[in-house]
Scaffold this motif. Structure first.
Motif, mmCIF file in Angstrom:
data_model
loop_
_atom_site.group_PDB
_atom_site.id
_atom_site.type_symbol
_atom_site.label_atom_id
_atom_site.label_comp_id
_atom_site.label_asym_id
_atom_site.label_seq_id
_atom_site.Cartn_x
_atom_site.Cartn_y
_atom_site.Cartn_z
ATOM 1 N N THR A 68 3.835 1.030 11.636
ATOM 2 C CA THR A 68 2.619 0.270 11.867
ATOM 3 C C THR A 68 2.283 0.297 13.355
ATOM 4 O O THR A 68 3.103 0.705 14.182
ATOM 5 N N PRO A 100 8.184 7.005 2.117
ATOM 6 C CA PRO A 100 7.268 7.629 3.070
ATOM 7 C C PRO A 100 7.470 7.070 4.480
ATOM 8 O O PRO A 100 8.292 6.173 4.665
ATOM 9 N N SER A 101 6.697 7.574 5.433
ATOM 10 C CA SER A 101 6.762 7.054 6.796
ATOM 11 C C SER A 101 6.285 5.605 6.812
ATOM 12 O O SER A 101 5.243 5.273 6.250
ATOM 13 N N MET A 102 7.066 4.734 7.436
ATOM 14 C CA MET A 102 6.743 3.307 7.481
ATOM 15 C C MET A 102 6.574 2.891 8.933
ATOM 16 O O MET A 102 7.465 2.289 9.539
ATOM 17 N N SER A 129 0.821 -1.215 0.000
ATOM 18 C CA SER A 129 0.000 0.000 0.000
ATOM 19 C C SER A 129 0.853 1.262 0.000
ATOM 20 O O SER A 129 0.438 2.297 -0.526
ATOM 21 N N LYS A 130 2.038 1.190 0.576
ATOM 22 C CA LYS A 130 2.948 2.337 0.592
ATOM 23 C C LYS A 130 3.701 2.480 -0.734
ATOM 24 O O LYS A 130 4.160 3.576 -1.084
ATOM 25 N N CYS A 131 3.836 1.367 -1.463
ATOM 26 C CA CYS A 131 4.550 1.409 -2.745
ATOM 27 C C CYS A 131 3.670 1.942 -3.878
ATOM 28 O O CYS A 131 4.176 2.567 -4.820
#
Length: 299
Positions: free
Chosen positions: A269, A265-267, A210-212
């Motif tokens: 969880t 981006p910020s990773m 989802s971040k990619c």
């Protein structure tokens, strides 16, 4: 309708194979088939479609399966309430936890709990988020540690802590020269270099994907592995890069792996405790939850 018949019925639901279900229950297959036929006769409709060697649930069977879970849930609640009267002198506690947190987060809480209540049988199982939620809903687990948020309406969630995800890179990989003097990297490194990741069915992989997507690519790992230990071994042997929780990699501390923070981006969880809504929390569950929250606060 007897509870024994419902127990047999659920075993067949799980296996969808009468012989395997009989082996699981420790009874003869003809006896199991007879009890299921009696149950179907009492209900007045088939519970299974038997097509050749295949066994499938009918619509009536799916309906009964749902209500059976509720029946056994209520029985478990009754046992828990009665056991509560006996305090923490004995009992069982089954917890499902993410593989990434079993060692660094749960081990300390489990040891402290066992020292205080040695007669409580404590089981900690490393599982995926989906399997943990399924286990809770089937009353096979008392509580779980999963990635948040979860949209399951029958679960209560208690946030525990946030986890930073970082790149793990083979220390001897050829592109390490590019990283000289680098403090952090961008997520697009996952597109530029070979990678080793969890399968797409895992929550952590879904989060990474989802971040990619906003960066215009989808990860295409050269290898997918189902355990964190195997992924770390592949990275250490130079197969590719990966993204894992920083706290987990700190516990591994492999000299063949270099860790880099991800600057964009910020990773990050979030993980938390989950348990079934309206479930009677026995003393053992409450005390372990308090112990876990205390451990996280101390860390």
């Amino acid at each position: 309708m007897e509870l024994r018949q419902l127990e047999y019925f659920l075993a067949v639901c799980q296996e969808l194979h009468f012989t395997r279900a009989a082996e699981q229950l420790g009874i003869a297959q003809p006896s199991l088939s007879q009890q299921i036929r009696l149950l179907e006769h009492e209900i007045g409709t088939p519970l299974f479609d038997r097509i050749g060697k295949k066994t499938m649930l009918t619509e009536a069977g799916r309906t009964l399966q749902h209500h059976c879970y509720n029946v056994f849930h209520e029985l478990a609640e009754a046992r828990a309430s009665i056991s509560e009267l006996q305090g923490l002198g004995r009992g069982t506690l089954k917890i499902g936890a993410l593989l990434s947190v079993v060692n660094y987060l749960l081990s300390g809480a489990a040891i402290a709990f066992n020292q205080r209540y040695p007669k409580i049988e404590l089981s900690v199982l490393g599982l995926r988020t989906g399997d943990i939620i399924q286990g809770i809903m089937k009353n096979e687990l008392d509580m779980g540690i999963v990635y948040l948020p979860t949209t399951h309406q029958e679960l209560v969630t208690v946030p525990l802590q946030q986890e930073e995800l970082v790149f793990a890179v083979p220390a001897a990989f050829t592109f390490m020269e590019e990283m000289t003097g680098t403090d952090s990297v961008c997520l697009d490194w996952l597109e530029r270099f070979p990678s080793v990741l969890l399968p797409e069915s895992y929550h952590l992989r879904q989060f990474i994907d989802s971040k990619c997507r906003p960066l215009g690519f989808t990860p295409k790992p050269v290898i997918e592995m189902t355990t964190l230990e195997s992924i770390v071994q592949m990275v250490a042997k130079g197969v590719g890069v990966t993204i894992l929780p920083k706290t987990y990699l700190a516990q591994v501390s492999d000299a063949n792996i270099t860790v880099f923070p991800i600057n964009q981006p910020s990773m990050v969880t979030e993980i938390g405790i989950v348990y079934r809504k309206n479930k009677h929390l026995c003393a053992a569950t409450r005390v372990f939850m308090e112990q876990l929250l205390s451990t996280v606060a101390h860390q």
